[in-house]
Design a protein around this motif. Structure first.
Motif, PDB file in Angstrom:
ATOM      1  N   ARG A  89      21.361  25.906  19.544  1.00  0.00           N
ATOM      2  CA  ARG A  89      20.557  27.122  19.397  1.00  0.00           C
ATOM      3  C   ARG A  89      19.136  26.883  19.922  1.00  0.00           C
ATOM      4  NH1 ARG A  89      24.537  28.401  15.743  1.00  0.00           N
ATOM      5  NH2 ARG A  89      25.117  30.605  15.975  1.00  0.00           N
ATOM      6  N   THR A  90      18.998  27.101  21.209  1.00  0.00           N
ATOM      7  CA  THR A  90      17.688  27.061  21.845  1.00  0.00           C
ATOM      8  C   THR A  90      16.925  28.326  21.467  1.00  0.00           C
ATOM      9  OG1 THR A  90      18.444  28.225  23.816  1.00  0.00           O
ATOM     10  CG2 THR A  90      18.735  25.816  23.778  1.00  0.00           C
ATOM     11  N   PRO A  91      15.618  28.390  21.741  1.00  0.00           N
ATOM     12  CA  PRO A  91      14.891  29.644  21.488  1.00  0.00           C
ATOM     13  C   PRO A  91      15.503  30.837  22.197  1.00  0.00           C
ATOM     14  CG  PRO A  91      13.331  27.857  21.784  1.00  0.00           C
ATOM     15  CD  PRO A  91      14.696  27.299  22.101  1.00  0.00           C
ATOM     16  N   THR A 125      10.414  33.379  31.327  1.00  0.00           N
ATOM     17  CA  THR A 125      10.730  31.951  31.398  1.00  0.00           C
ATOM     18  C   THR A 125      12.197  31.792  31.764  1.00  0.00           C
ATOM     19  OG1 THR A 125      11.359  31.805  29.072  1.00  0.00           O
ATOM     20  CG2 THR A 125       9.032  31.401  29.624  1.00  0.00           C
ATOM     21  N   PHE A 126      12.555  30.599  32.261  1.00  0.00           N
ATOM     22  CA  PHE A 126      13.953  30.312  32.523  1.00  0.00           C
ATOM     23  C   PHE A 126      14.601  29.768  31.247  1.00  0.00           C
ATOM     24  CE2 PHE A 126      12.229  30.134  36.857  1.00  0.00           C
ATOM     25  CZ  PHE A 126      13.076  31.047  37.470  1.00  0.00           C
ATOM     26  N   LYS A 127      15.871  29.992  31.131  1.00  0.00           N
ATOM     27  CA  LYS A 127      16.592  29.659  29.917  1.00  0.00           C
ATOM     28  C   LYS A 127      16.898  28.169  29.845  1.00  0.00           C
ATOM     29  CE  LYS A 127      20.506  31.489  27.262  1.00  0.00           C
ATOM     30  NZ  LYS A 127      21.723  32.331  27.326  1.00  0.00           N
ATOM     31  N   ASP A 128      16.721  27.587  28.667  1.00  0.00           N
ATOM     32  CA  ASP A 128      17.183  26.220  28.431  1.00  0.00           C
ATOM     33  C   ASP A 128      18.708  26.209  28.448  1.00  0.00           C
ATOM     34  OD1 ASP A 128      14.717  24.655  27.873  1.00  0.00           O
ATOM     35  OD2 ASP A 128      14.514  26.074  26.206  1.00  0.00           O
ATOM     36  N   CYS A 149      14.381  19.337  29.294  1.00  0.00           N
ATOM     37  CA  CYS A 149      14.320  18.640  28.016  1.00  0.00           C
ATOM     38  C   CYS A 149      15.642  18.793  27.264  1.00  0.00           C
ATOM     39  CB  CYS A 149      13.189  19.197  27.156  1.00  0.00           C
ATOM     40  SG  CYS A 149      11.543  18.722  27.713  1.00  0.00           S
ATOM     41  N   PRO A 150      16.147  17.715  26.703  1.00  0.00           N
ATOM     42  CA  PRO A 150      17.319  17.837  25.828  1.00  0.00           C
ATOM     43  C   PRO A 150      16.928  18.491  24.514  1.00  0.00           C
ATOM     44  CG  PRO A 150      16.513  15.590  25.827  1.00  0.00           C
ATOM     45  CD  PRO A 150      15.668  16.336  26.808  1.00  0.00           C
ATOM     46  N   PHE A 151      17.940  18.868  23.740  1.00  0.00           N
ATOM     47  CA  PHE A 151      17.704  19.391  22.401  1.00  0.00           C
ATOM     48  C   PHE A 151      18.319  18.436  21.396  1.00  0.00           C
ATOM     49  CE2 PHE A 151      16.151  22.993  24.461  1.00  0.00           C
ATOM     50  CZ  PHE A 151      15.519  23.808  23.535  1.00  0.00           C
ATOM     51  N   GLU A 156      25.056  16.861  11.519  1.00  0.00           N
ATOM     52  CA  GLU A 156      26.086  17.880  11.294  1.00  0.00           C
ATOM     53  C   GLU A 156      26.034  18.975  12.354  1.00  0.00           C
ATOM     54  OE1 GLU A 156      28.649  18.056   9.030  1.00  0.00           O
ATOM     55  OE2 GLU A 156      28.132  15.957   8.646  1.00  0.00           O
ATOM     56  N   LEU A 157      25.360  18.696  13.472  1.00  0.00           N
ATOM     57  CA  LEU A 157      25.355  19.539  14.667  1.00  0.00           C
ATOM     58  C   LEU A 157      24.517  20.800  14.543  1.00  0.00           C
ATOM     59  CD1 LEU A 157      29.098  19.242  15.790  1.00  0.00           C
ATOM     60  CD2 LEU A 157      27.200  17.620  16.068  1.00  0.00           C
ATOM     61  N   GLU A 158      23.563  20.807  13.643  1.00  0.00           N
ATOM     62  CA  GLU A 158      22.581  21.887  13.620  1.00  0.00           C
ATOM     63  C   GLU A 158      21.460  21.545  14.605  1.00  0.00           C
ATOM     64  OE1 GLU A 158      23.353  24.529  12.114  1.00  0.00           O
ATOM     65  OE2 GLU A 158      24.980  23.758  10.868  1.00  0.00           O
ATOM     66  N   THR A 159      20.893  22.572  15.224  1.00  0.00           N
ATOM     67  CA  THR A 159      19.863  22.352  16.240  1.00  0.00           C
ATOM     68  C   THR A 159      18.520  22.062  15.580  1.00  0.00           C
ATOM     69  OG1 THR A 159      21.027  23.859  17.735  1.00  0.00           O
ATOM     70  CG2 THR A 159      18.752  23.318  18.282  1.00  0.00           C
TER      71      THR A 159
END
Length: 481
Positions: A89-91, A125-128, A149-151, A156-159
Motif C-alpha cells: 500500500r503505497t501512497p 507525480t509518477f506512481k510507486d 525506492c523500495p517499500f 506480517e506483510l503490512e506496508t
C-alpha cells in the motif's frame, strides 16, 4: 500531467486476463490443505511479489513493469503451513482506494492525477510500483520496484513505508539487489531518467550504506538494466542497448527504444571502488542473471545468464532478430569476461525457452553447481510470454549430461526458489519451491520439489485459497533465530 488520451481497453491486454489477471481479495488461512507430505525440516516463509493492479488500469499497461505490488506469503513450520496475501500500500494505492478507481495511468500513458483528485503531495507525480521482487536484508523486508525506492513491509506483510536507507539512497535501487552470503553486504544499483543515469552502492550487514551512491562513468543517457550479478570482487552489470525515450512516449510512441547498433556492454565494477572495467559485445538483451564468480585473483569472471536477441515488452515474445540485426541465440548462456582485455567469450549451455533462473542463494558470488529455471516444454499450446509449463535443472559440473526436467502437466509454473535445509551445506540439500496455477480450473498451489531428485516432481502441493497471478519474483526466507 495527463498526456495519452487514446482508447485503452484492459480486457484486450493479455497479461490482465486469464492466469495473469489481478486478484483483489486479501485473505488469511491458518491451515493450508496439503497434497502429499510437507517436509518437517522446512521452517520459514516462502514469499512472492508481483504486478497486481488494485483497480482496472487506465491509459496503458506494460507487463511486467506496470501494476501494484501484492505479496503472497506461505509460512511453513513443523509440517504445517498458513497463508496471507497483502497489497503493497503505497501512497498512490491508498489514494486510489479512497477514490475507488485507478487515478494513475500505466507508464506509457503518462497519466497522472490532479491536485483536486489526490492533493498537493501526490498531484502530477509518477506512481510507486514496488511490484517486481522482494528481499530481506538487515532485518528489513523490502518490496522492490524496477528503479525507485523500495517499500518496507512488516513481518506480517503490512506496508510500513518508503525505504530510503536513512536518506542515503533517496533515488532508490533496482529490483534485483544481491546479498553476499559471506560478507552480509547487499550490492545495489539504480538507473534514472536524469543524471547521474547509473549508480551503484553497497549496504553493510547492519543495513547502513557503506559505499555510494557512486555514478558510473561512461553512461551518458538513460537506459534500462533489470538485473545484476555479484562476485567476490565485482558488481557485474549488463548494459544492453535499451534506451529510454520520454519524448517518444509523450507523443504516443514507445517508452524504450532498442538500438542494436550500439551493442551490449558489460561493466565490472570493483567493490573496493577501483576503476570500472568494460567489455563490449554485439547487441543482446538480458532480463536475469543466474550468478557470477571470479575464476582467480587475476583471472576472468564467469557470468551465467538467460539471453534474448532483443528487448520486447508487452505481448510479443523476444524470440526473433529484426532484419539486419546480428543473429544472437536465445537461452542459457555462460560468458567468461576478461577484466584486462575486455574480451567476452559466450558459450550456449541450452537453447530451450527458459527464464527466471535461480541458484542456491548461499552460492551467490561463488561457483555454483545447480541452476533451476522455469521452462516452456513445447508441449502446451497458447502459453503467453512469461508463462511456463516445466522446471529445468542444469548441473554445471556435468555440462554434457542432459538437464533434469519436471513437466508440470496442466500447471503453469513460476520462478523456482531454493530452500536449504539448515545444517546441510551441500547444494541440492533442500527443496525448490514455486507457485503454480492449474490451467483447467485456475486453482493455485505452492509446489515443494526435492533438490536431490527434482525431476520426480513435488513431494507436497499446498492449496492456495486465492489464485496467485503468474509472475514475478519470490524468495525463501528461513526463520531467523
Amino acid at each position: 500531467m495527463t498526456t495519452h488520451t487514446t482508447a485503452f481497453d484492459p480486457a484486450r491486454v493479455a497479461h490482465l486476463t486469464g492466469r495473469f489477471a489481478p486478484v483483489t481479495d486479501e485473505v488469511d488461512v491458518l491451515a493450508l490443505e496439503v497434497d502429499g507430505r510437507l517436509p518437517d525440516d522446512l521452517d520459514g516463509l516462502y514469499l512472492r511479489n508481483g504486478p497486481n493492479p488494485r483497480f482496472s488500469p487506465i491509459g496503458s499497461y506494460l507487463f511486467p513493469i506496470d501494476g501494484d505490488g501484492m505479496m503472497h506469503g506461505v509460512w511453513i513450520s513443523e509440517g504445517e503451513a498458513r497463508y496471507r496475501n497483502r497489497f503493497v500500500r503505497t501512497p498512490a494505492v491508498r489514494a486510489e482506494e479512497k477514490a475507488g478507481r485507478a487515478l494513475w495511468g500505466g507508464l506509457e500513458s503518462m497519466i497522472t492525477p490532479s491536485e483536486a483528485e489526490v492533493g498537493p503531495d501526490l498531484a502530477h507525480t509518477f506512481k510507486d510500483l514496488p511490484d517486481i521482487n522482494v528481499v530481506r536484508h538487515a532485518g528489513r523486508l523490502l518490496a522492490l520496484a524496477e528503479a525507485a525506492c523500495p517499500f518496507r513491509m512488516s513481518p506480517e506483510l503490512e506496508t510500513v513505508g518508503r525505504e530510503t536507507f536513512g536518506g542515503a539512497l533517496a533515488a532508490g535501487i533496482t529490483a534485483h539487489p544481491k546479498v553476499d552470503p559471506v560478507t552480509g553486504e547487499m550490492a545495489v544499483f539504480c538507473y534514472g531518467l536524469e543524471p547521474p543515469y547509473l549508480t551503484w552502492s553497497l549496504i553493510g550487514p547492519a543495513g547502513t550504506v557503506t559505499s555510494g551512491p557512486t555514478p558510473i562513468a561512461g553512461v551518458d543517457e538513460p537506459m534500462m538494466i533489470h538485473d545484476m550479478a555479484l562476485t567476490a570482487r565485482y558488481l557485474v552489470l549488463v548494459l544492453a542497448p535499451a534506451f529510454f525515450d520520454v519524448n517518444a512516449a509523450m507523443n504516443g510512441g514507445s517508452l524504450i527504444a532498442w538500438r542494436p547498433e550500439r551493442g551490449t556492454r558489460v561493466a565490472l565494477i570493483p567493490r573496493d571502488g577501483g576503476p570500472v572495467r568494460w567489455a563490449n559485445d554485439e547487441a543482446f538483451w538480458m532480463w536475469h542473471t543466474v550468478n557470477a564468480y571470479d575464476t582467480g585473483p587475476d583471472a576472468g569472471v564467469v557470468l551465467d545468464y538467460v539471453q534474448w536477441p532483443r528487448l520486447t515488452l508487452g505481448p510479443a515474445p523476444a524470440a526473433q532478430n529484426s532484419p539486419g540485426e546480428p543473429s544472437v541465440p536465445r537461452g542459457l548462456i555462460r560468458a567468461v569476461i576478461d577484466p584486462a582485455t575486455g574480451r567476452i567469450e559466450r558459450t550456449p549451455l541450452d537453447d530451450a525457452w527458459v527464464e527466471f533462473p535461480r541458484v542456491d542463494d548461499r552460492r551467490i558470488g561463488r561457483p555454483h553447481r545447480w541452476i533451476a529455471l522455469a521452462a516452456d516444454s513445447a508441449r502446451t499450446q497458447g502459453l503467453l510470454p512469461g508463462e511456463y509449463d516445466a522446471v529445468r535443472w542444469y548441473d554445471t559440473q556435468n555440462p554434457s549430461a542432459p538437464s533434469h526436467v519436471w513437466h508440470a502437466g496442466n500447471l503453469s509454473v513460476g520462478e523456482p526458489a531454493f530452500a536449504a535445509v539448515p545444517g546441510r551445506e551441500d547444494e541440492g540439500e533442500g527443496y525448490w519451491m514455486t507457485f503454480a496455477t492449474d490451467r483447467t480450473d485456475d486453482s493455485s498451489w505452492l509446489l515443494v520439489i526435492p533438490g536431490q531428485d527434482p525431476a520426480s516432481g513435488p513431494v507436497a502441493r499446498l492449496r492456495i485459497p486465492v489464485r496467485v497471478p503468474l509472475g514475478l519474483h519470490g524468495a525463501w526466507l528461513p526463520t531467523e533465530e
